[in-house]
Design an enzyme around this catalytic site. Structure first.
Site, PDB file in Angstrom:
ATOM      1  N   ARG A 151      39.610 -15.161   6.405  1.00 20.95           N
ATOM      2  CA  ARG A 151      39.861 -16.690   5.739  1.00 20.95           C
ATOM      3  C   ARG A 151      39.679 -16.540   4.205  1.00 20.95           C
ATOM      4  NH1 ARG A 151      37.052 -21.032   6.490  1.00 20.95           N
ATOM      5  NH2 ARG A 151      35.609 -19.725   7.467  1.00 20.95           N
ATOM      6  N   VAL A 204      33.580 -25.161   8.920  1.00 17.99           N
ATOM      7  CA  VAL A 204      33.346 -23.940   8.492  1.00 17.99           C
ATOM      8  C   VAL A 204      34.439 -24.204   7.522  1.00 17.99           C
ATOM      9  CG1 VAL A 204      32.959 -22.262   9.336  1.00 17.99           C
ATOM     10  CG2 VAL A 204      35.277 -23.342  10.870  1.00 17.99           C
ATOM     11  N   CYS A 205      35.046 -23.865   6.763  1.00 14.63           N
ATOM     12  CA  CYS A 205      35.746 -25.012   5.371  1.00 14.63           C
ATOM     13  C   CYS A 205      36.123 -23.885   4.894  1.00 14.63           C
ATOM     14  CB  CYS A 205      34.797 -25.618   4.378  1.00 14.63           C
ATOM     15  SG  CYS A 205      34.255 -26.524   5.423  1.00 14.63           S
ATOM     16  N   THR A 206      37.193 -23.805   3.719  1.00 20.05           N
ATOM     17  CA  THR A 206      37.792 -23.101   2.213  1.00 20.05           C
ATOM     18  C   THR A 206      38.180 -24.407   0.911  1.00 20.05           C
ATOM     19  OG1 THR A 206      39.490 -22.078   4.296  1.00 20.05           O
ATOM     20  CG2 THR A 206      39.413 -21.999   1.642  1.00 20.05           C
TER      21      THR A 206
END
Ligand code: NAG
Ligand code: NAG
Ligand code: NAG
Ligand code: NAG
Ligand code: NAG
Length: 392
Positions: A330, A139-141
């Site tokens: 997020r 999971v990332c941004t």
């Protein structure tokens, strides 16, 4: 929905059974750069990968250097698998079946993976497993932004290891912790000239984060979907092999595409094994986009559009036209901090502030990479998220 909800609920159940989680959010950070203090574990070091070497030899120097760390991480995965299926049958299955899969992977990836197994002494099946893991646990941004002078900056947090063993005592994810020593910056060269640069995990041959100096920057985030990666991987094993592995595509684009437009069209049009988000930045005003992919095609491209006031595009792990899952938002805090920073003040420095704000920074955050295309600059930092901090 669907898949992701189940995943997060399962993780929530696993974690809340031992502790209560408040929403660990905070005000937008400032003055975090140059990186220091408790959220910085270490600046990431550099290695050169010589593309003129035969594929089986390209990774030997790096893997020889990182052998102990790689073995350690693979052992953590083995321990988890054995805790899950105590007979040890799961790893046995991996050791027997996945080496066969290595031969079905396209060149040069098959040969590179075999070279890594040889250099590390780790069974081939387990190196293959590490290389396909991205499917399940990231999971990332990612964000691409344009400042008021037309400079493009691109930043990302790579969050990896969801479910891979919550360590109750340390309040950390076992595999995420073991991955941190494997983070390296790579300078891929041909004829002693840089072709592209990347932040990566030693032992992983695909690319999740990279820059082609003066041309484009690229990151990939996972897109969860019910008919997602598992079906594609299963089809691959069963012999239907017309889709491309996502991180092999990003690597190939970084290696071969010669412009933002070419990168964009290959990332939009190549058939994939699983859905994904590609976050691409170019070298000129307006060149920044999120490509939302199904396995077959691009279903949406959101571009920077200064006329509409859209000076950045930001992607976590949800389609931008839908609300993120409330347990895993997020996007709103990251956008709030981008908005607060404002276009006139965006830079690698302020981007690092945004990516250092909880829960954009969380227990899964392995590294933060900052890239500036015009200077061909890539820098990366291994992160820690001191308590209190969101598990994801
Ligand atoms: C967990 O914490 C213990 C000490 O409390 C330490 O020895 C160990 O290395 C930590 N493990 C990880 C994975 O951080
Ligand atoms: C490669 O380039 C570097 C400078 O970028 C130079 O110092 C080095 O001597 C070159 N090596 C060869 C083999 O040409
Ligand atoms: C941007 O990339 C194009 C190729 O797509 C290249 O011709 C041009 O020189 C680059 N511009 C800058 C400012 O680097
Ligand atoms: C940030 O600004 C954009 C554009 O003005 C707006 O659409 C968005 O709702 C804002 N988001 C947050 C979280 O402030
Ligand atoms: C830009 O951000 C820095 C902190 O990184 C801050 O000190 C400065 O006041 C900001 N400038 C403007 C014009 O907002």
């Amino acid at each position: 929905m669907g898949h992701r909800v189940l995943l997060v609920l399962a993780a929530l159940f696993a974690v809340t059974s031992t502790q209560f989680i408040p929403p660990y959010t905070e005000d937008c950070r400032s003055g975090m750069y140059p990186p220091k203090g408790p959220t910085l574990k270490k600046a990431v070091g550099w290695y050169t990968i010589d593309l003129d070497l035969p594929p089986a030899k390209r990774w030997t120097a790096l893997i020889t250097d990182k052998k102990a760390e790689l073995t350690n991480m693979i052992q953590a995965i083995r321990d988890l698998a054995n805790a899950f299926v105590p007979s040890g049958n799961l790893i046995e299955l991996v050791d027997i079946t996945l080496p066969l899969m290595a031969d079905t992977l396209p060149s040069p990836f098959n040969e590179e993976i075999k070279g890594i197994a040889t250099a590390s002494g780790i069974p081939l099946g387990e190196v293959v497993l590490f290389n396909i893991f991205y499917e399940v646990f990231t999971v990332c941004t990612s964000v691409v932004a344009e400042d008021d002078k037309g400079n493009l900056v691109h930043g990302r947090n790579l969050d990896f290891g969801l479910f891979l063993g919550w360590d109750v005592k340390n309040k950390s994810w076992t595999v995420s912790e073991k991955l941190k020593p494997l983070v390296v910056n790579l300078d891929f060269k041909r004829k002693n000239q840089t072709v592209f640069k990347s932040t990566n995990f030693a032992g992983y041959v695909g690319m999740l984060t990279g820059i082609k100096p003066n041309l484009f920057t690229l990151t990939m985030n996972e897109r969860f979907s019910l008919n997602g990666g598992y079906i594609g991987i299963l089809e691959w094993i069963l012999g239907k092999r017309d889709g491309m592995w996502m991180s092999f595509l990003t690597r190939s684009v970084l290696e071969n595409a010669m412009s933002y437009e070419e990168a964009k069209s290959r990332l939009s049009q190549t058939k994939l094994l699983a859905p994904a988000y590609f976050i691409l930045g170019g070298n000129q005003t307006g060149q920044g986009c999120i490509i939302t992919r199904s396995r077959e095609l691009s279903i949406d491209v959101l571009e920077i559009d200064l006329k509409l006031g859209r000076w950045y595009v930001l992607e976590t792990n949800y389609d931008h036209w839908k609300e993120p899952l409330f347990l895993d938002d997020r996007r709103t805090p990251a956008m709030k901090c981008m908005n607060q920073t404002a276009q006139k003040n965006i830079s690698l420095k302020t981007l690092y502030d945004v990516l250092s704000t909880k829960p954009v920074l969380n227990k899964l955050t392995t590294y933060t990479t900052l890239m500036q295309v015009s200077e061909g600059k890539l820098e990366a930092y291994i992160r820690d998220c001191p308590n209190p901090c969101m598990p994801w």
